[in-house]
Design a protein around this motif. Structure first.
Motif, PDB file in Angstrom:
ATOM      1  N   GLY A 118       0.834  -1.183   0.000  1.00  0.00           N
ATOM      2  CA  GLY A 118       0.000   0.000   0.000  1.00  0.00           C
ATOM      3  C   GLY A 118       0.876   1.242   0.000  1.00  0.00           C
ATOM      4  O   GLY A 118       1.940   1.264   0.607  1.00  0.00           O
ATOM      5  N   VAL A 119       0.432   2.264  -0.700  1.00  0.00           N
ATOM      6  CA  VAL A 119       1.118   3.557  -0.709  1.00  0.00           C
ATOM      7  C   VAL A 119       0.085   4.602  -0.304  1.00  0.00           C
ATOM      8  O   VAL A 119      -0.989   4.688  -0.916  1.00  0.00           O
ATOM      9  CB  VAL A 119       1.692   3.896  -2.097  1.00  0.00           C
ATOM     10  CG1 VAL A 119       2.330   5.281  -2.095  1.00  0.00           C
ATOM     11  CG2 VAL A 119       2.693   2.836  -2.550  1.00  0.00           C
ATOM     12  N   SER A 120       0.397   5.370   0.729  1.00  0.00           N
ATOM     13  CA  SER A 120      -0.486   6.433   1.216  1.00  0.00           C
ATOM     14  C   SER A 120       0.250   7.756   1.140  1.00  0.00           C
ATOM     15  O   SER A 120       1.317   7.914   1.730  1.00  0.00           O
ATOM     16  CB  SER A 120      -0.882   6.175   2.676  1.00  0.00           C
ATOM     17  OG  SER A 120      -1.537   4.933   2.811  1.00  0.00           O
ATOM     18  N   LEU A 121      -0.320   8.704   0.400  1.00  0.00           N
ATOM     19  CA  LEU A 121       0.206  10.058   0.362  1.00  0.00           C
ATOM     20  C   LEU A 121      -0.235  10.744   1.647  1.00  0.00           C
ATOM     21  O   LEU A 121      -1.429  10.770   1.955  1.00  0.00           O
ATOM     22  CB  LEU A 121      -0.338  10.817  -0.846  1.00  0.00           C
ATOM     23  CG  LEU A 121       0.055  12.280  -0.957  1.00  0.00           C
ATOM     24  CD1 LEU A 121       1.545  12.412  -1.231  1.00  0.00           C
ATOM     25  CD2 LEU A 121      -0.754  12.946  -2.060  1.00  0.00           C
ATOM     26  N   LEU A 122       0.706  11.275   2.403  1.00  0.00           N
ATOM     27  CA  LEU A 122       0.362  11.904   3.675  1.00  0.00           C
ATOM     28  C   LEU A 122      -0.161  13.313   3.456  1.00  0.00           C
ATOM     29  O   LEU A 122       0.332  14.055   2.598  1.00  0.00           O
ATOM     30  CB  LEU A 122       1.569  11.913   4.605  1.00  0.00           C
ATOM     31  CG  LEU A 122       2.047  10.511   5.009  1.00  0.00           C
ATOM     32  CD1 LEU A 122       3.331  10.585   5.813  1.00  0.00           C
ATOM     33  CD2 LEU A 122       0.983   9.775   5.786  1.00  0.00           C
ATOM     34  N   GLY A 123      -1.178  13.668   4.233  1.00  0.00           N
ATOM     35  CA  GLY A 123      -1.826  14.966   4.115  1.00  0.00           C
ATOM     36  C   GLY A 123      -1.138  16.042   4.923  1.00  0.00           C
ATOM     37  O   GLY A 123      -0.351  15.772   5.830  1.00  0.00           O
ATOM     38  N   ARG A 124      -1.479  17.292   4.613  1.00  0.00           N
ATOM     39  CA  ARG A 124      -0.809  18.427   5.247  1.00  0.00           C
ATOM     40  C   ARG A 124      -1.022  18.496   6.749  1.00  0.00           C
ATOM     41  O   ARG A 124      -0.238  19.125   7.443  1.00  0.00           O
ATOM     42  CB  ARG A 124      -1.224  19.736   4.580  1.00  0.00           C
ATOM     43  CG  ARG A 124      -2.642  20.161   4.844  1.00  0.00           C
ATOM     44  CD  ARG A 124      -2.903  21.478   4.179  1.00  0.00           C
ATOM     45  NE  ARG A 124      -4.267  21.916   4.420  1.00  0.00           N
ATOM     46  CZ  ARG A 124      -4.796  22.952   3.820  1.00  0.00           C
ATOM     47  NH1 ARG A 124      -4.084  23.648   2.976  1.00  0.00           N
ATOM     48  NH2 ARG A 124      -6.028  23.300   4.086  1.00  0.00           N
TER      49      ARG A 124
END
Length: 181
Positions: free
Chosen positions: A86-92
């Motif tokens: 899994g790849v999760s783009l982290l939020g601000r």
């Protein structure tokens, strides 16, 4: 007459530095990069690594993204054997989560963090602006790192969500003036 119209001239001399780890890191830190978690559940235990060496849009057919992983990583050898990642783009708003997931305390990395796991073990974060499930497409040695191409199998994103960036050696959010209206 200008030599190169439209190109601003530097004020002052260009300083050439010795090529060292610290001069490379300092120069590279000027380039903001997105921050992702690459993760999988292994025997019921979540494992992941936080990376800012991630590139999207490497290929559309097949859909590929790229990741650079240090040879010294203790987590990557575990993840590299998994059928799905899994790849999760982290939020601000997730700088605290990013620091927790990147900590050396492996037992506490995922404490209190909401995750989703698919049938292959690919693990993504519940509150991430964008997530994808992937599988390893190819790996190439590149100096003290491996370049890993990941084939995207599924992808989801939250319209209007904003990502975190790693810039000047710190997790940051884009300012409102940097974001589209």
């Amino acid at each position: 007459m200008e030599k190169h119209p439209g190109i601003a001239r530097r004020h002052g001399p260009i300083v050439h530095s010795m090529l060292t780890d610290s001069t490379l890191r300092e120069a590279f830190s000027h380039f903001p990069q997105g921050v992702v978690l690459v993760a999988a559940e292994i025997d019921g235990v979540p494992h992941g690594l936080v990376a800012s060496t991630f590139t999207v849009g490497v290929s559309l057919d097949p859909p590929l993204v790229a990741l650079a992983v240090q040879h010294s990583s203790q987590t990557w050898p575990l993840l590299a054997e998994r059928p799905g990642l899994g790849v999760s783009l982290l939020g601000r708003d997730q700088s605290g989560v990013a620091r927790q997931l990147a900590s050396t305390n492996r037992e506490r990395r995922f404490a209190g963090v909401g995750v989703e796991v698919d049938g292959t073990g690919a693990l993504t974060l519940e509150d991430a602006p964008a997530t994808m499930t992937t599988q390893i497409y190819a790996t190439t040695a590149a100096g003290d790192h491996d370049m890993v191409l990941l084939e995207v199998l599924t992808i989801d994103s939250v319209p209007g969500a904003h990502a975190m960036v790693f810039h000047r050696s710190a997790f940051k959010e884009l300012s409102a003036k940097d974001l589209p209206a």
